[in-house]
Design a protein around this motif. Structure first.
Motif, PDB file in Angstrom:
ATOM      1  N   ARG A 145       0.831  -1.204   0.000  1.00  0.00           N
ATOM      2  CA  ARG A 145       0.000   0.000   0.000  1.00  0.00           C
ATOM      3  C   ARG A 145       0.868   1.258   0.000  1.00  0.00           C
ATOM      4  O   ARG A 145       0.578   2.221  -0.699  1.00  0.00           O
ATOM      5  N   TYR A 146       1.959   1.223   0.747  1.00  0.00           N
ATOM      6  CA  TYR A 146       2.865   2.373   0.789  1.00  0.00           C
ATOM      7  C   TYR A 146       3.449   2.691  -0.593  1.00  0.00           C
ATOM      8  O   TYR A 146       3.595   3.856  -0.956  1.00  0.00           O
ATOM      9  N   VAL A 147       3.802   1.637  -1.350  1.00  0.00           N
ATOM     10  CA  VAL A 147       4.466   1.852  -2.644  1.00  0.00           C
ATOM     11  C   VAL A 147       3.508   1.856  -3.824  1.00  0.00           C
ATOM     12  O   VAL A 147       3.933   1.966  -4.983  1.00  0.00           O
ATOM     13  N   GLY A 148       2.209   1.723  -3.553  1.00  0.00           N
ATOM     14  CA  GLY A 148       1.211   1.850  -4.611  1.00  0.00           C
ATOM     15  C   GLY A 148       1.006   0.624  -5.467  1.00  0.00           C
ATOM     16  O   GLY A 148       0.736   0.737  -6.674  1.00  0.00           O
ATOM     17  N   LEU A 149       1.106  -0.565  -4.878  1.00  0.00           N
ATOM     18  CA  LEU A 149       0.858  -1.810  -5.606  1.00  0.00           C
ATOM     19  C   LEU A 149      -0.341  -2.534  -4.988  1.00  0.00           C
ATOM     20  O   LEU A 149      -0.537  -2.483  -3.769  1.00  0.00           O
ATOM     21  N   PRO A 150      -1.154  -3.241  -5.803  1.00  0.00           N
ATOM     22  CA  PRO A 150      -2.327  -3.946  -5.282  1.00  0.00           C
ATOM     23  C   PRO A 150      -1.939  -5.188  -4.483  1.00  0.00           C
ATOM     24  O   PRO A 150      -0.861  -5.762  -4.692  1.00  0.00           O
ATOM     25  N   PRO A 151      -2.804  -5.649  -3.575  1.00  0.00           N
ATOM     26  CA  PRO A 151      -2.503  -6.819  -2.736  1.00  0.00           C
ATOM     27  C   PRO A 151      -2.192  -8.083  -3.535  1.00  0.00           C
ATOM     28  O   PRO A 151      -1.377  -8.906  -3.113  1.00  0.00           O
ATOM     29  N   ARG A 156       2.740 -12.784  -7.447  1.00  0.00           N
ATOM     30  CA  ARG A 156       3.308 -12.679  -8.794  1.00  0.00           C
ATOM     31  C   ARG A 156       4.832 -12.617  -8.735  1.00  0.00           C
ATOM     32  O   ARG A 156       5.425 -12.292  -7.701  1.00  0.00           O
ATOM     33  N   TYR A 157       5.449 -12.943  -9.874  1.00  0.00           N
ATOM     34  CA  TYR A 157       6.910 -12.947  -9.986  1.00  0.00           C
ATOM     35  C   TYR A 157       7.401 -11.644 -10.628  1.00  0.00           C
ATOM     36  O   TYR A 157       6.630 -10.969 -11.326  1.00  0.00           O
ATOM     37  N   PRO A 158       8.671 -11.292 -10.426  1.00  0.00           N
ATOM     38  CA  PRO A 158       9.188 -10.022 -10.950  1.00  0.00           C
ATOM     39  C   PRO A 158       8.970  -9.805 -12.447  1.00  0.00           C
ATOM     40  O   PRO A 158       8.696  -8.685 -12.874  1.00  0.00           O
ATOM     41  N   HIS A 159       9.071 -10.878 -13.252  1.00  0.00           N
ATOM     42  CA  HIS A 159       8.937 -10.699 -14.698  1.00  0.00           C
ATOM     43  C   HIS A 159       7.515 -10.321 -15.118  1.00  0.00           C
ATOM     44  O   HIS A 159       7.281  -9.913 -16.257  1.00  0.00           O
ATOM     45  N   ARG A 168       9.221  -0.344  -7.511  1.00  0.00           N
ATOM     46  CA  ARG A 168       8.378  -0.179  -6.324  1.00  0.00           C
ATOM     47  C   ARG A 168       8.535  -1.388  -5.389  1.00  0.00           C
ATOM     48  O   ARG A 168       8.526  -1.240  -4.162  1.00  0.00           O
ATOM     49  N   ILE A 169       8.698  -2.568  -5.975  1.00  0.00           N
ATOM     50  CA  ILE A 169       8.934  -3.773  -5.159  1.00  0.00           C
ATOM     51  C   ILE A 169      10.282  -3.649  -4.447  1.00  0.00           C
ATOM     52  O   ILE A 169      10.421  -3.987  -3.265  1.00  0.00           O
ATOM     53  N   GLY A 170      11.298  -3.136  -5.176  1.00  0.00           N
ATOM     54  CA  GLY A 170      12.604  -2.923  -4.564  1.00  0.00           C
ATOM     55  C   GLY A 170      12.539  -1.934  -3.410  1.00  0.00           C
ATOM     56  O   GLY A 170      13.197  -2.114  -2.383  1.00  0.00           O
ATOM     57  N   ILE A 171      11.723  -0.912  -3.563  1.00  0.00           N
ATOM     58  CA  ILE A 171      11.550   0.073  -2.491  1.00  0.00           C
ATOM     59  C   ILE A 171      10.839  -0.574  -1.305  1.00  0.00           C
ATOM     60  O   ILE A 171      11.216  -0.356  -0.143  1.00  0.00           O
ATOM     61  N   ALA A 172       9.818  -1.390  -1.583  1.00  0.00           N
ATOM     62  CA  ALA A 172       9.094  -2.080  -0.508  1.00  0.00           C
ATOM     63  C   ALA A 172      10.029  -3.014   0.255  1.00  0.00           C
ATOM     64  O   ALA A 172       9.965  -3.110   1.490  1.00  0.00           O
TER      65      ALA A 172
END
Length: 331
Positions: A145-151, A156-159, A168-172
């Motif tokens: 939620r902090y980085v703006g991605l859905p639950p 899901r995988y990075p690709h 955003r995942i890296g920031i999370a």
């Protein structure tokens, strides 16, 4: 406004050197080193963003890696929260890595392609033991939620994500361990311009929300102007200028900084800007010039510049410059 003297120092780098040995094809040749970072000193204050800029090969990323001890420094001291991290054991350093996090340039290369987002975030929290296992799912949903991605991103995988979403995942992942300092190593340079703006705004929001400190490494001066509080300019392994953002962009004192800033493109066709074209190539870090390292390309160089290395001096309030020419200018 809080002055520099009143701010709390979170990171202090003192005479940092990072040399890399060059392999030779003969046992009888003398040892040769690439002096990637050569006697760099600076301070980083709690809650600020200090950006490091300069041409490719100037030592920006190497400085960041040395602070994280991803590469073991050749010499110098690095104090984080009052501790010299170069004296810490591997076990002590591993514990400290929860406070020192990094966001890399390529979000795809920095994420394990065999792990889902859930596994990536869970692994970070498990290693640092910052969240008990029963509470980790709630924490992961909170981070998304902090980085703006859905639950649903957790499974899901990075690709399966775009470049901006992967960053955003890296920031999370960096936030998952409750860090105090985050080193952003070209964190937006691989992204489209519109996505860059989104990520930069996200970083600024998170910094305010969690009182984060950023060491932001970039070659993009427009990005640096947007996110920085202070800017440090490096050339060939040396610091040539440090100042608050407005001071540096409005009144640069070092000839190299002036040349860098003159290269920033403008969207206003009526604005006339004199472009400073530097002659020659950047010298080899294996055999840097004597005296000031910039003198071989500096249009104002004098004899003193060729023989005597300038010290980094405070020529104005919180404005440090390493230049014989600047020292002689009226203040």
């Amino acid at each position: 406004m809080e002055t520099t003297a009143e701010k709390k120092i979170i990171l202090e780098v003192d005479h940092l050197k990072q040399y890399f040995k060059v392999k030779t094809d003969s046992l009888f040749k003398p040892k040769t080193f690439v002096k990637a970072v050569d006697d760099v000193s600076f301070q980083l204050f709690e809650g600020e963003t200090l950006s490091i800029v300069g041409e490719s090969g100037c030592g920006k990323s190497t400085t960041g890696r040395a602070i994280l001890r991803l590469d073991e420094p050749t010499d110098g001291q690095i104090f984080f929260a009052g501790k010299n991290i170069l004296e810490l054991s591997k076990k002590e350093m591993r514990k400290l890595r929860g406070d020192l996090q990094v966001i890399f340039q390529d979000p795809f290369a920095s994420l394990n392609p065999r792990q889902t987002v859930k596994q990536i975030l869970d692994e970070a929290m498990a290693i640092q033991e910052v969240v008990a296992k029963p509470q980790r799912m709630d924490r992961m949903l909170e981070l998304l939620r902090y980085v703006g991605l859905p639950p649903e991103s957790l499974d899901r995988y990075p690709h399966e994500f775009s470049g901006g979403q992967r960053q955003r995942i890296g920031i999370a992942r960096a936030l998952a361990v409750n860090p105090k300092l985050i080193i952003c190593d070209e964190a937006v340079s691989a992204l489209d311009v519109s996505i860059q703006a989104q990520i930069l705004n996200l970083l600024k929001e998170l910094q305010k929300q969690f009182q984060l400190t950023f060491l932001f490494i970039s070659h993009d001066l427009s990005v640096v102007r947007h996110i920085s509080d202070r800017v440090m300019v490096m050339y060939l392994g040396k610091v040539v200028e440090i100042a608050e953002k407005k001071t540096l962009f409005d009144s640069p004192l070092h000839p190299y900084t002036q040349a860098l800033l003159s290269s920033i493109p403008t969207l206003d066709p009526t604005l006339k800007r004199e472009r400073i074209i530097l002659k020659g190539d950047v010298p080899s870090p294996m055999n840097p010039p004597s005296g000031c390292r910039f003198h071989t390309r500096c249009p104002f160089a004098m004899e003193k510049c060729k023989t005597e290395e300038p010290a980094l001096k405070e020529l104005d309030r919180n404005h440090f410059v390493s230049c014989h020419i600047a020292e002689n200018l009226p203040q």
